[in-house]
Structures are given as structure tokens and as C-alpha cells.
Design an enzyme around this catalytic site. Structure first.
Site, PDB file in Angstrom:
ATOM      1  CB  CYS A 201      -0.946  -0.008   1.191  1.00  0.00           C
ATOM      2  SG  CYS A 201      -1.935  -1.523   1.287  1.00  0.00           S
TER       3      CYS A 201
ATOM      4  CD  GLU B 121      -2.237   7.304   9.687  1.00  0.00           C
ATOM      5  OE1 GLU B 121      -1.749   8.123   8.874  1.00  0.00           O
ATOM      6  OE2 GLU B 121      -3.190   6.547   9.398  1.00  0.00           O
TER       7      GLU B 121
ATOM      8  CE  LYS C 194      -5.634   4.234   2.164  1.00  0.00           C
ATOM      9  NZ  LYS C 194      -4.736   5.372   2.477  1.00  0.00           N
TER      10      LYS C 194
ATOM     11  CG  HIS D 179      -6.352   0.862   1.101  1.00  0.00           C
ATOM     12  ND1 HIS D 179      -5.422   1.432   0.234  1.00  0.00           N
ATOM     13  CD2 HIS D 179      -5.630   0.302   2.101  1.00  0.00           C
ATOM     14  CE1 HIS D 179      -4.215   1.208   0.703  1.00  0.00           C
ATOM     15  NE2 HIS D 179      -4.311   0.525   1.831  1.00  0.00           N
TER      16      HIS D 179
ATOM     17  CG  PHE E  78      -0.070  -6.334   3.963  1.00  0.00           C
ATOM     18  CD1 PHE E  78      -0.687  -5.602   4.952  1.00  0.00           C
ATOM     19  CD2 PHE E  78      -0.804  -7.312   3.317  1.00  0.00           C
ATOM     20  CE1 PHE E  78      -2.007  -5.840   5.309  1.00  0.00           C
ATOM     21  CE2 PHE E  78      -2.126  -7.561   3.655  1.00  0.00           C
ATOM     22  CZ  PHE E  78      -2.724  -6.821   4.648  1.00  0.00           C
TER      23      PHE E  78
END
Length: 413
Positions: free
Chosen positions: A163, A314, A335, A340, A399
Site C-alpha cells: 500500500c 497511526e 479513503k 483503499h 504489508f
């Protein structure tokens, strides 16, 4: 040899529109681009919703033969690159073709073509496989086709960092120019992975929202009732130029690329570490690269996926990086409207951050009806907000523990 780098062109196709302007209008209006999946039969799938492109016509950019041969992710990249080059009023001439490069990131590549080719192989045998299958599957072929189309003969690459792919691509392109390997870079992120394997795989990980009866309410970053992210598709492309090169040709400038950070969590394949210390280090690295202090940042386009741990961590990372200034920051997750877009997220969200900088408008986080008590920053809930801003940050985390952060600022001096 750190030369200054500016953004002169933008191009995008997203669930909110088939141009930057349509997308930005949707963002400012707080409109959701999430709906029922039409690309395949979702019978048996837990998640039946996604952020698909709508009314996109590939024949505006390619002929019928090319459209049949190419995966959607390549088509989207070509379309967005065409828009960005036109927006920059840039034509690549022979005197700088070798000083123009392409880096377009993709998390997934041609997954849809891969799935269809495997089905054809099993059903009809290897003799039926198209010779164009492999060139449509490889993630770097978005960069390859764009390079061919515009005769960009300089550095070429492809970030495949989940991502964070789009953000890494832009950051790497920024450094290519800053260190004098090119004067112009076509860069961004793309993905078109709304397919059975992608949706089924993320469902198996329990990563996706299953709020199928309310598609437009399903993506809920920082909300107490969030239950996972929504897969989106699309592409965001930026034209980067060395400052004096851009000024010499009279280019319109959206902003300056001020800083870039890239770090690894070195913790877990899919789960961020407590406090998201890797993300905090990445934000600090971007600030250091930009020669800026935390108080210089006015707005953060957050990664904000609407997964429980990611959102909370976050927020903790932002507090760690910005200290008391975190209370003065505007932070939003677009998003909530686009879903996403995986590898495309960094490209599209960089564009949104630049538009916010240019227009003096803070994008909202929609569906923030019941804020999570652990997520207690100013998320610009529900409606966009007018505010003059000087510098913005765009966060993406992927990831494998990949973290990537960009900082853009208004051009001065």
C-alpha cells in the site's frame, strides 16, 4: 547534489471521477465512491462492495486492440499519465528524452488478467494462452507502457511495496531528480485489483468491511464502529520537474516536493507495532529530509484505512512525531470516500494533498459519526473546511511493515 523538485502536472482516475477535477470536487463535497461490486459475481463472498471506477472509457486513450490486450491497471496508468502530461503542458523532445524517466508503483499488478489466464489454461489448455498475458501481468509494465508512449528514455522503475507503492514511487522519483539523474519524472501509483482473489484473500484475513447493506457508509476511518477497509481501484500520476527546468519553460507549479521518508517496522507481515513506531520514525525522517519542524506542517492526509489497529496506531505515531502540535494539525482520511486503492493510494492521496495546498481546502473524513476515543485528533469530520495552509504531509503504510511519507509545500524563494 540536492536540486529542488516541483510538481507541474496531475492526472487521476478514481472511484470519485475520471479526472483530477472530478475527484477533487467529490472529495470537497464529502461524496462516497463506494458501491456494489459489478466486476464479478460476489455470490459466496463476505464483502460485496468496493470502490470501482464509473463510466470510464478506455477508448479515449487506447484503441480497441490495445484495450483487449492490456490489464486495467496498465490502461488506468496510461490514462492518468496522459492527463498529467496534458495538465503540465509538457511534450518530451529529443533534447531531454534521455533525462525523462518513469516510476509507477503497483501493489498487485495485473491480477485480473492472471486470474482469467489461469481459468483459460485449466479450461482449454496452454495453447489458448495469449502471448500478451505476461506483459499484462507484470507490475512494472505500467511504467513500461507509459515510458514507450511518451518516449521517456531515462530511469525507469516500479515500486512494489504493497500500500506504500505509490508513495515510494514518487519519493524515489523525487530523489532521481534531486540527485541529477533526470530532469523530469512521470510518477505515481496504480492498481486495479477488484477481483475474486483479491476480495476473497482480504476477506480471509478479516481485513475488509462487510457492511454490504450500506456501501457509502462502509469506509469509516477513526470511527468507533469501523470494521475494515474497502478495496478501491484507480491511478494517480504526478509530473515532477527540476525547479529551474520547470521555470525555464514557464510551467504552472502546484507545489514543491520538500521531503520523503521510508522506513520498515521489522515487526510483522500485516500488523503494525504498538504505537506504530516505524511510522513515527518515517514521519520524522520526512521532516528531517525537508529541513522542517513539526510545527511547519498544517495538514496530514492520513493512511487511515478504517482497520481497528491501523487507525489507532497511526494516531499514536502522529502524536509521537508532532508532540503538542498534533492538537493543531488537521488530519483526514480520504479513503473514507475512495476506499483503499492499494498501490494507487499514494499517488491519488499525494494529488489530494497538493490540491488541498493549492486550494486552501482541508478534505473531510466522512462517516465519522462516533469517533473512537483512542483517535482524538482533528479529523475534519463530515465536511471540508477552508484554511490557508503552507505544507502538507501524505502517509502510506503497507504489508511487510513498509512506511512511506511525503511532504509538499508551497513554492517560495
Amino acid at each position: 547534489m540536492n536540486r529542488r523538485v516541483v510538481v507541474t502536472g496531475l492526472g487521476a482516475v478514481t472511484p470519485l471521477g475520471n479526472s483530477v477535477e472530478e475527484t477533487w470536487q467529490g472529495i470537497c463535497a464529502g461524496r462516497s465512491g463506494i458501491g456494489t461490486i459489478t466486476k464479478f459475481d460476489t455470490t459466496g463472498f463476505k464483502t460485496k462492495i468496493a470502490g470501482e471506477l464509473k463510466n470510464f472509457d478506455p477508448l479515449l486513450y487506447l484503441n480497441k486492440k490495445e484495450v483487449r490486450r492490456l490489464d486495467d491497471f496498465i490502461i488506468y496508468a496510461i490514462a492518468a499519465a496522459e492527463m498529467a502530461m496534458a495538465d503540465a503542458a509538457l511534450t518530451i523532445h529529443s533534447d531531454f528524452t534521455e533525462r525523462t524517466g518513469v516510476i509507477i508503483g503497483s501493489a498487485i499488478g495485473g491480477l485480473a488478467i492472471l486470474e482469467k489466464t489461469k481459468e483459460l489454461l485449466l479450461r482449454e489448455g496452454p495453447s489458448k494462452i495469449s502471448p500478451f498475458a505476461v506483459p499484462s501481468i507484470l507490475a512494472n509494465l505500467a511504467s513500461g507502457y507509459v515510458s514507450i508512449r511518451f518516449q521517456a528514455k531515462g530511469p525507469i522503475n516500479c515500486s512494489v511495496t504493497a500500500c506504500s507503492a505509490g508513495t515510494n514511487a514518487i519519493g524515489d522519483a523525487f530523489r532521481v531528480i534531486a540527485h541529477n539523474y533526470a530532469d523530469v519524472m512521470i510518477t505515481g501509483g496504480v492498481d486495479a485489483a477488484i477481483s475474486p482473489l483479491c476480495i476473497g484473500g482480504f476477506n480471509a484475513m478479516r481485513a475488509l468491511s462487510v457492511r454490504n447493506d450500506q456501501p457509502q457508509k462502509a469506509s469509516r476511518p477513526f470511527d468507533r464502529d469501523r470494521d475494515g477497509f474497502i478495496v478501491g481501484e484507480g491511478c494517480g500520476i504526478l509530473i515532477l520537474e527540476e525547479l529551474s527546468f520547470a521555470l525555464k519553460r514557464g510551467a504552472r507549479i502546484y507545489g514543491e516536493v520538500a521531503g520523503y521518508g521510508s522506513t520498515s517496522d521489522a515487526f510483522h507481515m500485516a500488523v503494525p507495532p504498538p504505537g506504530h513506531e516505524g511510522a513515527a520514525r518515517c514521519m520524522k525522517a520526512a521532516l528531517y529530509d525537508a529541513g522542517m519542524n513539526p510545527v511547519d506542517i498544517d495538514y496530514i492526509n492520513a493512511h487511515g484505512t478504517a482497520t481497528p489497529l491501523n487507525d489507532q496506531y497511526e494516531v499514536e505515531a502522529i502524536k509521537t512525531s508532532f508532540g503538542e502540535h498534533s492538537r493543531n494539525l488537521a488530519v483526514s482520511s480520504t479513503k473514507s470516500m475512495t476506499g483503499h486503492m492499494l498501490g494507487a493510494a499514494g499517488g491519488v492521496e499525494a494529488i489530494i494533498a497538493l490540491k488541498a495546498l493549492q486550494e486552501g481546502t482541508l478534505p473531510p473524513t466522512i462517516n465519522l459519526d462516533h469517533p473512537d476515543p483512542a483517535c482524538d485528533l482533528d479529523f475534519v469530520p463530515h465536511q471540508s473546511r477552508k484554511k490557508e495552509i503552507q505544507a502538507v504531509m501524505s502517509n502510506t503504510f503497507g504489508f511487510g511493515g513498509v512506511n512511506a511519507v511525503l511532504i509538499f509545500k508551497k513554492l517560495s524563494g
